[in-house]
Scaffold this motif. Structure first.
Motif, PDB file in Angstrom:
ATOM      1  N   VAL A   1      29.272  -8.673 -78.064  1.00  0.00           N
ATOM      2  CA  VAL A   1      30.662  -9.133 -78.039  1.00  0.00           C
ATOM      3  C   VAL A   1      30.916 -10.007 -76.809  1.00  0.00           C
ATOM      4  CG1 VAL A   1      33.068  -8.409 -77.809  1.00  0.00           C
ATOM      5  CG2 VAL A   1      31.542  -7.206 -79.396  1.00  0.00           C
ATOM      6  N   ALA A   2      30.536  -9.506 -75.631  1.00  0.00           N
ATOM      7  CA  ALA A   2      30.894 -10.208 -74.390  1.00  0.00           C
ATOM      8  C   ALA A   2      30.121 -11.517 -74.232  1.00  0.00           C
ATOM      9  CB  ALA A   2      30.656  -9.314 -73.185  1.00  0.00           C
ATOM     10  N   TRP A   3      28.821 -11.485 -74.420  1.00  0.00           N
ATOM     11  CA  TRP A   3      28.020 -12.683 -74.150  1.00  0.00           C
ATOM     12  C   TRP A   3      28.414 -13.841 -75.050  1.00  0.00           C
ATOM     13  CZ3 TRP A   3      22.359 -12.243 -72.110  1.00  0.00           C
ATOM     14  CH2 TRP A   3      22.303 -11.256 -71.105  1.00  0.00           C
ATOM     15  N   ALA A   4      28.729 -13.539 -76.296  1.00  0.00           N
ATOM     16  CA  ALA A   4      29.039 -14.609 -77.246  1.00  0.00           C
ATOM     17  C   ALA A   4      30.303 -15.388 -76.859  1.00  0.00           C
ATOM     18  CB  ALA A   4      29.182 -14.029 -78.646  1.00  0.00           C
ATOM     19  N   VAL A   5      31.148 -14.796 -76.003  1.00  0.00           N
ATOM     20  CA  VAL A   5      32.383 -15.491 -75.616  1.00  0.00           C
ATOM     21  C   VAL A   5      32.097 -16.559 -74.545  1.00  0.00           C
ATOM     22  CG1 VAL A   5      34.765 -15.196 -74.806  1.00  0.00           C
ATOM     23  CG2 VAL A   5      33.681 -13.391 -76.144  1.00  0.00           C
ATOM     24  N   TYR A   6      31.020 -16.393 -73.771  1.00  0.00           N
ATOM     25  CA  TYR A   6      30.742 -17.333 -72.667  1.00  0.00           C
ATOM     26  C   TYR A   6      30.623 -18.791 -73.123  1.00  0.00           C
ATOM     27  CZ  TYR A   6      30.155 -13.624 -69.156  1.00  0.00           C
ATOM     28  OH  TYR A   6      30.373 -12.577 -68.286  1.00  0.00           O
ATOM     29  N   PRO A   7      29.812 -19.076 -74.159  1.00  0.00           N
ATOM     30  CA  PRO A   7      29.733 -20.485 -74.574  1.00  0.00           C
ATOM     31  C   PRO A   7      31.066 -21.025 -75.089  1.00  0.00           C
ATOM     32  CG  PRO A   7      28.481 -19.058 -76.065  1.00  0.00           C
ATOM     33  CD  PRO A   7      28.852 -18.232 -74.881  1.00  0.00           C
ATOM     34  N   VAL A   8      31.872 -20.138 -75.676  1.00  0.00           N
ATOM     35  CA  VAL A   8      33.192 -20.565 -76.160  1.00  0.00           C
ATOM     36  C   VAL A   8      34.097 -20.892 -74.974  1.00  0.00           C
ATOM     37  CG1 VAL A   8      35.202 -19.915 -77.534  1.00  0.00           C
ATOM     38  CG2 VAL A   8      32.918 -19.126 -78.217  1.00  0.00           C
ATOM     39  N   ALA A   9      34.033 -20.052 -73.937  1.00  0.00           N
ATOM     40  CA  ALA A   9      34.834 -20.299 -72.735  1.00  0.00           C
ATOM     41  C   ALA A   9      34.437 -21.632 -72.094  1.00  0.00           C
ATOM     42  CB  ALA A   9      34.652 -19.144 -71.740  1.00  0.00           C
ATOM     43  N   TRP A  10      33.139 -21.879 -72.058  1.00  0.00           N
ATOM     44  CA  TRP A  10      32.640 -23.163 -71.504  1.00  0.00           C
ATOM     45  C   TRP A  10      33.188 -24.328 -72.317  1.00  0.00           C
ATOM     46  CZ3 TRP A  10      30.172 -27.646 -72.596  1.00  0.00           C
ATOM     47  CH2 TRP A  10      29.453 -28.314 -71.580  1.00  0.00           C
ATOM     48  N   LEU A  11      33.111 -24.176 -73.656  1.00  0.00           N
ATOM     49  CA  LEU A  11      33.497 -25.268 -74.554  1.00  0.00           C
ATOM     50  C   LEU A  11      34.990 -25.585 -74.466  1.00  0.00           C
ATOM     51  CD1 LEU A  11      32.056 -27.102 -76.601  1.00  0.00           C
ATOM     52  CD2 LEU A  11      32.694 -25.480 -78.386  1.00  0.00           C
ATOM     53  N   VAL A  12      35.823 -24.551 -74.429  1.00  0.00           N
ATOM     54  CA  VAL A  12      37.274 -24.808 -74.378  1.00  0.00           C
ATOM     55  C   VAL A  12      37.742 -25.059 -72.946  1.00  0.00           C
ATOM     56  CG1 VAL A  12      37.757 -23.445 -76.457  1.00  0.00           C
ATOM     57  CG2 VAL A  12      37.941 -22.370 -74.193  1.00  0.00           C
ATOM     58  N   GLY A  13      36.902 -24.693 -71.959  1.00  0.00           N
ATOM     59  CA  GLY A  13      37.285 -24.816 -70.553  1.00  0.00           C
ATOM     60  C   GLY A  13      37.053 -26.211 -69.989  1.00  0.00           C
ATOM     61  N   THR A  14      37.115 -26.282 -68.667  1.00  0.00           N
ATOM     62  CA  THR A  14      37.052 -27.586 -67.998  1.00  0.00           C
ATOM     63  C   THR A  14      35.702 -28.280 -68.165  1.00  0.00           C
ATOM     64  OG1 THR A  14      36.388 -26.450 -65.988  1.00  0.00           O
ATOM     65  CG2 THR A  14      38.729 -26.954 -66.239  1.00  0.00           C
ATOM     66  N   GLU A  15      34.621 -27.484 -68.345  1.00  0.00           N
ATOM     67  CA  GLU A  15      33.300 -28.108 -68.510  1.00  0.00           C
ATOM     68  C   GLU A  15      33.193 -28.818 -69.853  1.00  0.00           C
ATOM     69  OE1 GLU A  15      33.816 -24.937 -67.778  1.00  0.00           O
ATOM     70  OE2 GLU A  15      32.405 -24.184 -66.264  1.00  0.00           O
ATOM     71  N   GLY A  16      33.987 -28.369 -70.828  1.00  0.00           N
ATOM     72  CA  GLY A  16      33.894 -28.920 -72.178  1.00  0.00           C
ATOM     73  C   GLY A  16      35.110 -29.742 -72.536  1.00  0.00           C
ATOM     74  N   LEU A  17      35.878 -29.222 -73.489  1.00  0.00           N
ATOM     75  CA  LEU A  17      36.975 -29.996 -74.055  1.00  0.00           C
ATOM     76  C   LEU A  17      38.232 -29.976 -73.187  1.00  0.00           C
ATOM     77  CD1 LEU A  17      36.412 -28.717 -77.715  1.00  0.00           C
ATOM     78  CD2 LEU A  17      35.700 -30.917 -76.745  1.00  0.00           C
ATOM     79  N   GLY A  18      38.272 -29.059 -72.213  1.00  0.00           N
ATOM     80  CA  GLY A  18      39.419 -29.025 -71.309  1.00  0.00           C
ATOM     81  C   GLY A  18      40.703 -28.537 -71.970  1.00  0.00           C
ATOM     82  N   LEU A  19      40.581 -27.735 -73.020  1.00  0.00           N
ATOM     83  CA  LEU A  19      41.777 -27.186 -73.667  1.00  0.00           C
ATOM     84  C   LEU A  19      42.415 -26.116 -72.782  1.00  0.00           C
ATOM     85  CD1 LEU A  19      40.331 -26.738 -77.297  1.00  0.00           C
ATOM     86  CD2 LEU A  19      41.548 -28.703 -76.331  1.00  0.00           C
ATOM     87  N   VAL A  20      41.570 -25.475 -71.976  1.00  0.00           N
ATOM     88  CA  VAL A  20      42.037 -24.463 -71.027  1.00  0.00           C
ATOM     89  C   VAL A  20      41.718 -24.974 -69.626  1.00  0.00           C
ATOM     90  CG1 VAL A  20      41.734 -22.077 -70.246  1.00  0.00           C
ATOM     91  CG2 VAL A  20      41.606 -22.607 -72.688  1.00  0.00           C
ATOM     92  N   GLY A  21      42.657 -24.872 -68.714  1.00  0.00           N
ATOM     93  CA  GLY A  21      42.451 -25.342 -67.348  1.00  0.00           C
ATOM     94  C   GLY A  21      41.611 -24.384 -66.515  1.00  0.00           C
ATOM     95  N   LEU A  22      41.358 -24.789 -65.273  1.00  0.00           N
ATOM     96  CA  LEU A  22      40.503 -23.994 -64.391  1.00  0.00           C
ATOM     97  C   LEU A  22      41.104 -22.616 -64.119  1.00  0.00           C
ATOM     98  CD1 LEU A  22      37.798 -24.466 -63.065  1.00  0.00           C
ATOM     99  CD2 LEU A  22      38.975 -25.299 -61.021  1.00  0.00           C
ATOM    100  N   PHE A  23      42.421 -22.541 -64.072  1.00  0.00           N
ATOM    101  CA  PHE A  23      43.112 -21.270 -63.811  1.00  0.00           C
ATOM    102  C   PHE A  23      42.797 -20.256 -64.920  1.00  0.00           C
ATOM    103  CE2 PHE A  23      46.905 -18.495 -63.850  1.00  0.00           C
ATOM    104  CZ  PHE A  23      46.953 -18.131 -62.520  1.00  0.00           C
ATOM    105  N   GLY A  24      43.028 -20.664 -66.162  1.00  0.00           N
ATOM    106  CA  GLY A  24      42.789 -19.771 -67.298  1.00  0.00           C
ATOM    107  C   GLY A  24      41.317 -19.472 -67.503  1.00  0.00           C
ATOM    108  N   GLU A  25      40.496 -20.483 -67.299  1.00  0.00           N
ATOM    109  CA  GLU A  25      39.063 -20.297 -67.505  1.00  0.00           C
ATOM    110  C   GLU A  25      38.479 -19.314 -66.482  1.00  0.00           C
ATOM    111  OE1 GLU A  25      36.874 -23.934 -67.345  1.00  0.00           O
ATOM    112  OE2 GLU A  25      34.942 -22.928 -67.570  1.00  0.00           O
ATOM    113  N   THR A  26      38.936 -19.442 -65.234  1.00  0.00           N
ATOM    114  CA  THR A  26      38.428 -18.550 -64.187  1.00  0.00           C
ATOM    115  C   THR A  26      38.851 -17.111 -64.456  1.00  0.00           C
ATOM    116  OG1 THR A  26      38.607 -20.397 -62.639  1.00  0.00           O
ATOM    117  CG2 THR A  26      38.296 -18.218 -61.677  1.00  0.00           C
ATOM    118  N   LEU A  27      40.072 -16.946 -64.966  1.00  0.00           N
ATOM    119  CA  LEU A  27      40.548 -15.610 -65.357  1.00  0.00           C
ATOM    120  C   LEU A  27      39.676 -15.045 -66.471  1.00  0.00           C
ATOM    121  CD1 LEU A  27      42.599 -13.265 -65.542  1.00  0.00           C
ATOM    122  CD2 LEU A  27      43.998 -14.722 -67.031  1.00  0.00           C
ATOM    123  N   LEU A  28      39.401 -15.875 -67.473  1.00  0.00           N
ATOM    124  CA  LEU A  28      38.598 -15.422 -68.610  1.00  0.00           C
ATOM    125  C   LEU A  28      37.198 -15.011 -68.165  1.00  0.00           C
ATOM    126  CD1 LEU A  28      38.256 -14.999 -71.636  1.00  0.00           C
ATOM    127  CD2 LEU A  28      37.791 -17.441 -71.881  1.00  0.00           C
TER     128      LEU A  28
END
Ligand code: RET
Ligand code: DD9
Ligand code: DD9
Length: 238
Positions: free
Chosen positions: A181-208
């Motif tokens: 469950v946990a590991w599979a979320v990491y690539p999604v966090a990367w993809l939606v976060g600042t490294e990827g599509l930037g849908l989530v900002g650094l604040f939210g991504e760091t929390l996640l």
């Protein structure tokens, strides 16, 4: 002294540092007088995992583990590279914990850890590349490696675990599910976060990432070290 990061995410890095330190101190105090060599091994590995993560979080809090990547399209992203240094050591240690619990062979442990390290290194490559297409290409390679790791965990390490006693099987199943469950979320966090599509900002991504890291390391260690599979293992009364 640290600022609170680029977007105020320093608050999550501080909480992550404290969480990892608390976990480490708890595991140390609980493991202090453990004598059984096998049980002791699980403590050493799990304390090391928390300690490495605490150091990584502290470095990110102080802005040391932070760098800027300037993409060819002119976009500049802030990257906490220290995560990857943390993960390069802690994800193999987590796999070592669950692999030793399951009684996997050294050969299987070496295989799964090698694929895991490949996953982190290609993930770091994805993170540092300047050309967006190259970033997504390496993200894809890293994600495929992750699927191999999870598959190997379920099938190969799982088969070793199926030959263990009931307590060990139950703990293995729980920890395996935590990882799935946990590991599979990491690539999604990367993809939606600042490294990827930037849908989530650094604040939210760091929390996640903080929540994921605490669950995957401290939650994992808590379940492992409190389990009947580990407590008093191999020390049946004679
Ligand atoms: C990256 C980016 C590229 C694609 C993939 C990734 C996977 C990371 C994982 C990290 C696990 C970390 C853990 C930390 C413990 O605290 C590198 C984010 C697949 C699976 C368990
Ligand atoms: C395989 C992941 C594909 C993500 C593509 C996103 C492209 C955005 C510019
Ligand atoms: C019985 C085969 C299970 C394979 C699980 C792979 C998990 C990938 C997410």
């Amino acid at each position: 002294m640290s600022s609170l990061g680029v977007e105020g995410e320093g608050i999550w890095l501080a909480l992550g540092t404290i969480g990892m330190l608390l976990g480490m101190v708890y595991f140390m105090s609980k493991g202090w007088d453990v004598q059984d060599p096998r049980e002791k091994e699980f403590y050493v590995i799990t304390i090391l995992i928390a300690g490495i993560a605490a150091a990584s979080y502290l470095s990110m809090f102080f802005g040391f583990g932070l760098t800027e990547v300037e993409l060819v399209n002119g976009r500049v992203i802030d990257v906490y590279w220290a995560r990857y240094a943390d993960w390069l050591f802690t994800t193999p240690l987590l796999l070592l914990d669950i692999g030793l619990l399951a009684g996997a062979s050294n050969r299987d442990l070496a295989s799964i850890i090698t694929i895991d390290a490949f996953m982190i290194v290609t993930g770091l490559a994805a993170t540092l590349m300047k050309v967006p297409v190259a970033r997504y290409a390496f993200w894809t390679i890293s994600t495929i490696a992750m699927l191999f790791v999870l598959y190997y965990l379920v099938v190969v390490v799982g088969e070793a675990a199926s030959e263990a006693d009931e307590d060990t099987q139950a703990t293995f199943n729980t920890l395996r599910n935590v990882i799935l469950v946990a590991w599979a979320v990491y690539p999604v966090a990367w993809l939606v976060g600042t490294e990827g599509l930037g849908l989530v900002g650094l604040f939210g991504e760091t929390l996640l990432f903080m929540i994921l890291d605490l669950f995957a390391k401290i939650g994992f260690g808590f379940i492992l070290l409190r389990s009947r599979a580990v407590v008093g293992s191999d020390s049946a009364p004679t």
